[in-house]
Design a protein around this motif. Structure first.
Motif, mmCIF file in Angstrom:
data_model
loop_
_atom_site.group_PDB
_atom_site.id
_atom_site.type_symbol
_atom_site.label_atom_id
_atom_site.label_comp_id
_atom_site.label_asym_id
_atom_site.label_seq_id
_atom_site.Cartn_x
_atom_site.Cartn_y
_atom_site.Cartn_z
ATOM 1 N N GLN A 13 0.820 -1.210 0.000
ATOM 2 C CA GLN A 13 0.000 0.000 0.000
ATOM 3 C C GLN A 13 0.851 1.256 0.000
ATOM 4 O O GLN A 13 0.528 2.255 -0.645
ATOM 5 C CB GLN A 13 -0.930 -0.002 1.213
ATOM 6 C CG GLN A 13 -1.858 1.210 1.302
ATOM 7 C CD GLN A 13 -2.903 1.226 0.199
ATOM 8 O OE1 GLN A 13 -3.601 0.240 0.004
ATOM 9 N NE2 GLN A 13 -3.026 2.337 -0.509
ATOM 10 N N ASP A 17 0.519 4.627 -2.151
ATOM 11 C CA ASP A 17 0.297 5.904 -1.470
ATOM 12 C C ASP A 17 1.329 6.938 -1.911
ATOM 13 O O ASP A 17 1.002 8.118 -2.110
ATOM 14 C CB ASP A 17 0.358 5.711 0.046
ATOM 15 C CG ASP A 17 -0.846 4.963 0.588
ATOM 16 O OD1 ASP A 17 -1.846 4.837 -0.155
ATOM 17 O OD2 ASP A 17 -0.776 4.492 1.736
ATOM 18 N N LYS A 20 0.429 8.178 -5.377
ATOM 19 C CA LYS A 20 -0.745 9.049 -5.316
ATOM 20 C C LYS A 20 -0.364 10.446 -4.837
ATOM 21 O O LYS A 20 -0.797 11.457 -5.418
ATOM 22 C CB LYS A 20 -1.788 8.437 -4.379
ATOM 23 C CG LYS A 20 -3.093 9.213 -4.312
ATOM 24 C CD LYS A 20 -4.097 8.490 -3.414
ATOM 25 C CE LYS A 20 -5.417 9.242 -3.351
ATOM 26 N NZ LYS A 20 -6.403 8.532 -2.467
ATOM 27 N N GLN A 112 -1.524 3.682 -10.341
ATOM 28 C CA GLN A 112 -2.894 3.654 -9.842
ATOM 29 C C GLN A 112 -3.884 3.689 -10.999
ATOM 30 O O GLN A 112 -3.880 4.606 -11.823
ATOM 31 C CB GLN A 112 -3.145 4.820 -8.895
ATOM 32 C CG GLN A 112 -2.510 4.612 -7.515
ATOM 33 C CD GLN A 112 -3.140 5.509 -6.473
ATOM 34 O OE1 GLN A 112 -3.210 6.704 -6.638
ATOM 35 N NE2 GLN A 112 -3.592 4.915 -5.373
#
Length: 231
Positions: A13, A17, A20, A112
């Motif tokens: 993750q 992150d 992003k 993503q």
């Protein structure tokens, strides 16, 4: 054969992150302030790539020496681009097959909403493209057999890549393989959702995707590493 490693099953993750956040703050000041976050995420991606390389090495001979060496730099070359953002907002890596008898390569991109595992021939030089087209013109059946196999269609769906609008000059526009002759690139692509990428099964699925490319890559390698007499 190399043993399959246990690490790097999926992308964490934290790796998503970071991408992003970078997409929202694509500037050097933010990046430098979060360099430690970048290095931690990069280490996880390197571990994942090491696992992919180990898996690949069980069925192919790979020239790329390590997962780290497979990764592309996150820094963009903006010299000739209208987009001056300094960083890519995805992780990507490629593995090169070893020796002139093994052509084509393997690629993965983690982004993503747009992750994929792919391979094939992104920019064949003119001589290679002619060899491929000449073989298709001689007999498209071997390539069609690969592209219509259950393994290929269930993994990739169809062959992808840029195509000419018309059959290339020097080839019969009514030829039974005219659709294949129009390709300028020969790409195999399997797309993954963000949830699939972060799944513990992702590395296994990526490895299965690479393995499913082998009939196509081996067919192309034979064409590109031999002359018209098969020597």
């Amino acid at each position: 054969m190399a043993k399959q490693t246990t690490g790097g099953a999926g992308i964490q993750q934290a790796g998503f992150d970071f991408l992003k956040a970078l997409k929202k703050n694509n500037n050097r000041e933010w990046f430098n302030a979060h360099k430690d976050d970048y290095l931690r995420a990069l280490q996880e991606v390197e571990t994942f790539a090491d696992g992919l390389l180990a898996d690949l090495s069980t069925h192919d001979v790979i020239e790329t020496p390590s997962g780290k060496k497979s990764l592309f730099r996150i820094y963009r070359d903006t010299r000739f681009s209208s987009d001056k953002t300094p960083y890519k907002t995805y992780w990507a890596g490629g593995f090169k097959r070893a020796t002139r008898q093994r052509r084509g390569g393997y690629y993965f991109q983690i982004e993503q909403g747009a992750s994929f595992v792919g391979g094939g021939f992104w920019g064949p030089v003119a001589d290679d493209l002619k060899k491929i087209r000449d073989d298709i013109a001689f007999d498209p059946a071997p390539l069609r057999k690969i592209l219509s196999s259950k393994s290929f269609t269930s993994t990739f769906g169809t062959l992808e890549g840029e195509q000419l609008k018309k059959t290339p000059r020097g080839y019969d526009p009514e030829h039974e393989g005219a659709d294949l002759l129009r390709y300028k690139q020969y790409l195999l692509i399997r797309r993954f959702t963000d949830e699939e990428v972060m799944s513990p099964q992702f590395r296994k699925e990526a490895g299965k995707t690479f393995a499913a490319m082998r009939p196509f890559l081996d067919y192309m390698s034979e064409i590109l590493s031999t002359d018209s007499n098969g020597l």
